[in-house]
Design a protein around this motif. Sequence first.
Motif, PDB file in Angstrom:
ATOM      1  N   GLU A  50      40.683  44.413  39.519  1.00  0.00           N
ATOM      2  CA  GLU A  50      41.766  45.189  40.132  1.00  0.00           C
ATOM      3  C   GLU A  50      41.575  45.272  41.650  1.00  0.00           C
ATOM      4  O   GLU A  50      42.544  45.185  42.407  1.00  0.00           O
ATOM      5  CB  GLU A  50      41.819  46.590  39.514  1.00  0.00           C
ATOM      6  N   LEU A  51      40.324  45.410  42.093  1.00  0.00           N
ATOM      7  CA  LEU A  51      40.042  45.433  43.524  1.00  0.00           C
ATOM      8  C   LEU A  51      40.414  44.098  44.152  1.00  0.00           C
ATOM      9  O   LEU A  51      41.014  44.053  45.227  1.00  0.00           O
ATOM     10  CB  LEU A  51      38.561  45.744  43.769  1.00  0.00           C
ATOM     11  N   LYS A  52      40.088  43.024  43.447  1.00  0.00           N
ATOM     12  CA  LYS A  52      40.434  41.685  43.946  1.00  0.00           C
ATOM     13  C   LYS A  52      41.949  41.535  44.066  1.00  0.00           C
ATOM     14  O   LYS A  52      42.445  41.017  45.066  1.00  0.00           O
ATOM     15  CB  LYS A  52      39.858  40.612  43.014  1.00  0.00           C
ATOM     16  N   GLN A  53      42.682  42.010  43.077  1.00  0.00           N
ATOM     17  CA  GLN A  53      44.143  41.941  43.143  1.00  0.00           C
ATOM     18  C   GLN A  53      44.678  42.758  44.315  1.00  0.00           C
ATOM     19  O   GLN A  53      45.577  42.318  45.032  1.00  0.00           O
ATOM     20  CB  GLN A  53      44.765  42.423  41.840  1.00  0.00           C
ATOM     21  N   ALA A  54      44.124  43.951  44.516  1.00  0.00           N
ATOM     22  CA  ALA A  54      44.572  44.808  45.611  1.00  0.00           C
ATOM     23  C   ALA A  54      44.307  44.147  46.961  1.00  0.00           C
ATOM     24  O   ALA A  54      45.221  44.028  47.791  1.00  0.00           O
ATOM     25  CB  ALA A  54      43.882  46.170  45.538  1.00  0.00           C
ATOM     26  N   LEU A  55      43.073  43.719  47.178  1.00  0.00           N
ATOM     27  CA  LEU A  55      42.729  43.154  48.476  1.00  0.00           C
ATOM     28  C   LEU A  55      43.410  41.810  48.713  1.00  0.00           C
ATOM     29  O   LEU A  55      43.776  41.491  49.852  1.00  0.00           O
ATOM     30  CB  LEU A  55      41.212  43.045  48.625  1.00  0.00           C
TER      31      LEU A  55
END
Length: 121
Positions: A44-49
């Motif tokens: 999810e962090l990867k998708q956000a960033l």
Amino acid sequence: MFDRENKGGVNFNEFAGVWKYISDWQNIFRTYDRDNSGFIDKNELKQALTGFGYRLSDQFYNTLIEKFDRQKKSQVAFDDFIQCCIVLQRLTDVFRRYDTDQDGWIQVSYEQYLSMVFNVV
């Protein structure tokens, strides 16, 4: 950050700015917290960033999770997510000042590097 008059506090209008700032971050967090767990995992962090325009390696996402996961659950809470994003943005801004040709590479002396980091910390 929101104390425009430098009085050590915020007035009502400044507080309204704080509230909007936090609300905007909550909306962003909820957008990427796909499983509604109240935490952001590595994917999810990867998708956000990635949505913010960052192109980072999986190994670096592991580093971010390790750095900003204060609960040691391999996921990031809301306040840690904000801190991660702000630190990443500030470091990126400093890096871009030295990356004059925008190729993603810089050459700096040790003292320049220290100045870059200490200006962010």
